[in-house]
Scaffold this motif. Sequence first.
Motif, PDB file in Angstrom:
ATOM      1  N   ARG B 109     -16.639  30.970 -17.628  1.00  0.00           N
ATOM      2  CA  ARG B 109     -15.606  31.988 -17.366  1.00  0.00           C
ATOM      3  C   ARG B 109     -14.567  32.021 -18.465  1.00  0.00           C
ATOM      4  NH1 ARG B 109     -18.790  34.365 -13.919  1.00  0.00           N
ATOM      5  NH2 ARG B 109     -18.765  33.592 -11.785  1.00  0.00           N
ATOM      6  N   LEU B 110     -14.222  30.859 -18.990  1.00  0.00           N
ATOM      7  CA  LEU B 110     -13.067  30.737 -19.877  1.00  0.00           C
ATOM      8  C   LEU B 110     -13.295  29.587 -20.839  1.00  0.00           C
ATOM      9  CD1 LEU B 110     -10.017  31.266 -20.563  1.00  0.00           C
ATOM     10  CD2 LEU B 110      -9.459  29.619 -18.758  1.00  0.00           C
ATOM     11  N   ARG B 111     -13.059  29.838 -22.130  1.00  0.00           N
ATOM     12  CA  ARG B 111     -13.089  28.763 -23.122  1.00  0.00           C
ATOM     13  C   ARG B 111     -11.678  28.597 -23.684  1.00  0.00           C
ATOM     14  NH1 ARG B 111     -16.793  25.868 -26.453  1.00  0.00           N
ATOM     15  NH2 ARG B 111     -18.244  26.368 -24.770  1.00  0.00           N
ATOM     16  N   VAL B 112     -11.224  27.367 -23.687  1.00  0.00           N
ATOM     17  CA  VAL B 112      -9.846  27.054 -24.076  1.00  0.00           C
ATOM     18  C   VAL B 112      -9.835  26.053 -25.228  1.00  0.00           C
ATOM     19  CG1 VAL B 112      -7.826  25.722 -23.287  1.00  0.00           C
ATOM     20  CG2 VAL B 112      -8.739  27.573 -21.869  1.00  0.00           C
ATOM     21  N   VAL B 113      -8.912  26.238 -26.158  1.00  0.00           N
ATOM     22  CA  VAL B 113      -8.519  25.180 -27.092  1.00  0.00           C
ATOM     23  C   VAL B 113      -7.014  24.997 -26.910  1.00  0.00           C
ATOM     24  CG1 VAL B 113      -8.613  24.305 -29.454  1.00  0.00           C
ATOM     25  CG2 VAL B 113     -10.223  26.066 -28.745  1.00  0.00           C
ATOM     26  N   ALA B 114      -6.564  23.775 -26.923  1.00  0.00           N
ATOM     27  CA  ALA B 114      -5.137  23.527 -26.662  1.00  0.00           C
ATOM     28  C   ALA B 114      -4.673  22.244 -27.319  1.00  0.00           C
ATOM     29  CB  ALA B 114      -4.891  23.439 -25.156  1.00  0.00           C
ATOM     30  N   SER B 115      -3.390  22.231 -27.668  1.00  0.00           N
ATOM     31  CA  SER B 115      -2.726  21.013 -28.122  1.00  0.00           C
ATOM     32  C   SER B 115      -1.681  20.625 -27.091  1.00  0.00           C
ATOM     33  CB  SER B 115      -2.048  21.230 -29.483  1.00  0.00           C
ATOM     34  OG  SER B 115      -3.015  21.399 -30.501  1.00  0.00           O
ATOM     35  N   HIS B 116      -1.815  19.408 -26.573  1.00  0.00           N
ATOM     36  CA  HIS B 116      -0.876  18.892 -25.578  1.00  0.00           C
ATOM     37  C   HIS B 116       0.039  17.856 -26.229  1.00  0.00           C
ATOM     38  CE1 HIS B 116      -3.436  20.915 -22.721  1.00  0.00           C
ATOM     39  NE2 HIS B 116      -2.844  20.391 -21.658  1.00  0.00           N
ATOM     40  N   GLY B 117       1.247  17.780 -25.717  1.00  0.00           N
ATOM     41  CA  GLY B 117       2.212  16.798 -26.197  1.00  0.00           C
ATOM     42  C   GLY B 117       3.136  16.411 -25.061  1.00  0.00           C
ATOM     43  N   ASP B 118       4.317  15.940 -25.431  1.00  0.00           N
ATOM     44  CA  ASP B 118       5.308  15.552 -24.427  1.00  0.00           C
ATOM     45  C   ASP B 118       6.570  16.357 -24.695  1.00  0.00           C
ATOM     46  OD1 ASP B 118       7.133  14.443 -22.746  1.00  0.00           O
ATOM     47  OD2 ASP B 118       6.966  12.396 -23.523  1.00  0.00           O
ATOM     48  N   LEU B 119       6.777  17.417 -23.906  1.00  0.00           N
ATOM     49  CA  LEU B 119       7.914  18.302 -24.162  1.00  0.00           C
ATOM     50  C   LEU B 119       9.242  17.591 -23.951  1.00  0.00           C
ATOM     51  CD1 LEU B 119       6.613  21.676 -22.655  1.00  0.00           C
ATOM     52  CD2 LEU B 119       7.059  21.191 -25.066  1.00  0.00           C
ATOM     53  N   ALA B 120       9.240  16.496 -23.197  1.00  0.00           N
ATOM     54  CA  ALA B 120      10.483  15.744 -22.984  1.00  0.00           C
ATOM     55  C   ALA B 120      10.862  14.946 -24.224  1.00  0.00           C
ATOM     56  CB  ALA B 120      10.334  14.813 -21.787  1.00  0.00           C
ATOM     57  N   ALA B 121       9.896  14.780 -25.159  1.00  0.00           N
ATOM     58  CA  ALA B 121      10.163  13.984 -26.362  1.00  0.00           C
ATOM     59  C   ALA B 121      10.778  14.819 -27.474  1.00  0.00           C
ATOM     60  CB  ALA B 121       8.862  13.353 -26.860  1.00  0.00           C
ATOM     61  N   ASP B 122      10.982  16.100 -27.231  1.00  0.00           N
ATOM     62  CA  ASP B 122      11.494  16.983 -28.284  1.00  0.00           C
ATOM     63  C   ASP B 122      12.863  16.523 -28.751  1.00  0.00           C
ATOM     64  OD1 ASP B 122      10.103  20.099 -27.024  1.00  0.00           O
ATOM     65  OD2 ASP B 122       9.253  18.442 -28.177  1.00  0.00           O
ATOM     66  N   ASP B 123      13.185  16.862 -29.982  1.00  0.00           N
ATOM     67  CA  ASP B 123      14.429  16.332 -30.541  1.00  0.00           C
ATOM     68  C   ASP B 123      15.655  17.140 -30.135  1.00  0.00           C
ATOM     69  OD1 ASP B 123      14.495  18.615 -32.064  1.00  0.00           O
ATOM     70  OD2 ASP B 123      14.135  17.612 -33.970  1.00  0.00           O
ATOM     71  N   GLY B 124      15.455  18.216 -29.411  1.00  0.00           N
ATOM     72  CA  GLY B 124      16.595  18.889 -28.802  1.00  0.00           C
ATOM     73  C   GLY B 124      17.260  19.952 -29.644  1.00  0.00           C
ATOM     74  N   GLU B 125      17.018  19.949 -30.966  1.00  0.00           N
ATOM     75  CA  GLU B 125      17.656  20.969 -31.798  1.00  0.00           C
ATOM     76  C   GLU B 125      17.092  22.344 -31.431  1.00  0.00           C
ATOM     77  OE1 GLU B 125      18.517  21.955 -36.507  1.00  0.00           O
ATOM     78  OE2 GLU B 125      16.722  20.893 -35.908  1.00  0.00           O
ATOM     79  N   VAL B 126      17.973  23.297 -31.166  1.00  0.00           N
ATOM     80  CA  VAL B 126      17.555  24.630 -30.737  1.00  0.00           C
ATOM     81  C   VAL B 126      18.287  25.668 -31.571  1.00  0.00           C
ATOM     82  CG1 VAL B 126      17.428  26.259 -28.820  1.00  0.00           C
ATOM     83  CG2 VAL B 126      17.205  23.818 -28.376  1.00  0.00           C
ATOM     84  N   ARG B 127      17.508  26.517 -32.240  1.00  0.00           N
ATOM     85  CA  ARG B 127      18.108  27.606 -33.023  1.00  0.00           C
ATOM     86  C   ARG B 127      17.418  28.888 -32.618  1.00  0.00           C
ATOM     87  NH1 ARG B 127      18.319  25.514 -39.223  1.00  0.00           N
ATOM     88  NH2 ARG B 127      19.031  27.653 -39.496  1.00  0.00           N
ATOM     89  N   THR B 128      17.597  29.282 -31.377  1.00  0.00           N
ATOM     90  CA  THR B 128      16.943  30.471 -30.854  1.00  0.00           C
ATOM     91  C   THR B 128      17.790  31.696 -31.149  1.00  0.00           C
ATOM     92  OG1 THR B 128      15.956  29.187 -29.067  1.00  0.00           O
ATOM     93  CG2 THR B 128      16.037  31.579 -28.773  1.00  0.00           C
ATOM     94  N   THR B 129      17.207  32.653 -31.864  1.00  0.00           N
ATOM     95  CA  THR B 129      17.925  33.900 -32.111  1.00  0.00           C
ATOM     96  C   THR B 129      17.450  35.009 -31.173  1.00  0.00           C
ATOM     97  OG1 THR B 129      16.341  34.516 -33.828  1.00  0.00           O
ATOM     98  CG2 THR B 129      18.325  33.370 -34.538  1.00  0.00           C
ATOM     99  N   ALA B 130      16.327  34.781 -30.475  1.00  0.00           N
ATOM    100  CA  ALA B 130      15.871  35.760 -29.491  1.00  0.00           C
ATOM    101  C   ALA B 130      16.942  35.923 -28.419  1.00  0.00           C
ATOM    102  CB  ALA B 130      14.557  35.298 -28.859  1.00  0.00           C
ATOM    103  N   GLN B 131      17.046  37.129 -27.903  1.00  0.00           N
ATOM    104  CA  GLN B 131      18.046  37.423 -26.879  1.00  0.00           C
ATOM    105  C   GLN B 131      17.408  37.369 -25.500  1.00  0.00           C
ATOM    106  OE1 GLN B 131      21.438  38.319 -27.544  1.00  0.00           O
ATOM    107  NE2 GLN B 131      20.867  37.544 -29.566  1.00  0.00           N
ATOM    108  N   ALA B 132      18.064  36.665 -24.575  1.00  0.00           N
ATOM    109  CA  ALA B 132      17.570  36.630 -23.204  1.00  0.00           C
ATOM    110  C   ALA B 132      17.644  38.030 -22.601  1.00  0.00           C
ATOM    111  CB  ALA B 132      18.385  35.644 -22.375  1.00  0.00           C
ATOM    112  N   PRO B 133      16.693  38.363 -21.727  1.00  0.00           N
ATOM    113  CA  PRO B 133      16.719  39.702 -21.139  1.00  0.00           C
ATOM    114  C   PRO B 133      17.932  39.887 -20.229  1.00  0.00           C
ATOM    115  CG  PRO B 133      15.084  38.338 -20.036  1.00  0.00           C
ATOM    116  CD  PRO B 133      15.580  37.544 -21.216  1.00  0.00           C
TER     117      PRO B 133
END
Lengths: 279, 279
Positions: B109-133
Amino acid sequence: MTTAIRSEFDQGIALTRHLDEPGRYDGELGAGWQIGGGVNGGLLLAMAGHALSLEHGVAGGGHADPVSISGYYLSASAPGPATVRTEVLRAGRSLSTGTASLSQDGVERLRVVASHGDLAADDGEVRTTAQAPQLPPPDQCIGVEHAPKELIAQAALLERFDLRLDPATIGWALGQPSGNGRIQGWFRLADGREPDPLLLLLVADALPPVTFDLGMPGWAPTIELTVHLRARPVPGWLRVTHATRNVAGGYFEEDAEVWDEAGRLVAQSRQLARVPRRA
Amino acid sequence: MTTAIRSEFDQGIALTRHLDEPGRYDGELGAGWQIGGGVNGGLLLAMAGHALSLEHGVAGGGHADPVSISGYYLSASAPGPATVRTEVLRAGRSLSTGTASLSQDGVERLRVVASHGDLAADDGEVRTTAQAPQLPPPDQCIGVEHAPKELIAQAALLERFDLRLDPATIGWALGQPSGNGRIQGWFRLADGREPDPLLLLLVADALPPVTFDLGMPGWAPTIELTVHLRARPVPGWLRVTHATRNVAGGYFEEDAEVWDEAGRLVAQSRQLARVPRRA
């Protein structure tokens, strides 16, 4: 007597079908496509997409054009022999889907899943609301020969390109990144080879990392790159935009659009890449 | 005595490790996740992503969160047993990459490729310029209970959702599509189960096809769907936008953004889908 001269790009993604192993193709990654110590990810994607084009061309009813292709980058590639092993998952009426694994010396570099079709068979209806990028003409844009020498030295592939960047998005080359997260320009191959669907896979990863425009120098390794091919490009210049809107957690997305001279949005791509390490 | 009640979503993607076949997981596609005659593609992606979470959790050093996941849809799925076979391609320091194949009765039905990690391990720096709806509050948005009955009848999964659409983007439900190619609203699960990375895979494909807003009714089969997970969502409502800018050649792209109550852009996705057939 006519001598057929193969273009640098066609030579770069050339493949020989292996006689004893169905679905296997052998190629050679050229030193001229290196960037930042590895071979350009767009070229690898084009080689893998090419293998599936050949496979579907025989087994899949002429589905030679990648319509959607996704690649996951597993290890850094180097100039030298490469093997692409393909598997057809489904041969459908309008699309054929398969996987391709590009490896060197038994080490996998890239895993691809893709659906190929025939972009010439499209029904022609176009309702594009995206706006084509506004660029000064190519002769008023900045050729990469003006890029910093240390950039050129790390990016042999730039010599394959006639790439003219919009002066408004090249402040980073002068130490004044705009902070907008946008780089755009004109693209064609230096040897005059005209664009086609496989070339668009290279073009989606051909510009400098958009993080340069955020004041983050250094190469940005691609984790994943998906390209949607939406039309066959007409001959001539391509307009290319790269943009990011979400640098966070050590990664950023890079959205590319490729427009042809007929004004068609011929390819849309997004990649997830790692933010360059601080120098 | 405490009785653990499993949420509808956790039950929907529940998997049992097969004892005799390494990398294999068995699940059950529930009738409650159907839409337009098949099982929702986001739920399938979440089930496949879940299998790789389990696989990497053992073999991959706790890389349980999908960071980037791409799925190619090969055939329509139906309620009933499903098998997910996984293969680990690379177990890295920060990311582990693998494939997953979801099949029913031997049909993929479905073929997937994916990279998994630990989102809690992120370094926290955020530079999001996208605007929330910008959305009216949930109680001023339109619950799907107001959607046309013929829509609800084809989409059992809507009963699992507390989905409140922005009145400005729901003209299509009243026969007055805006033509903008944009649908947005608030999302949470009806049973109160809080969001996490696997749920975001469902959310990326949870809203009605954005083609409804272009006056093209009918379900739009997904060819390919890639989701980038950019942060762990906090508990509460999610804001979701779906938009398209390039309907052409029988296909369209649908870009989704998912924002959490902390104001983080927690997921970005793009799918290529087939334009619905004319009625």
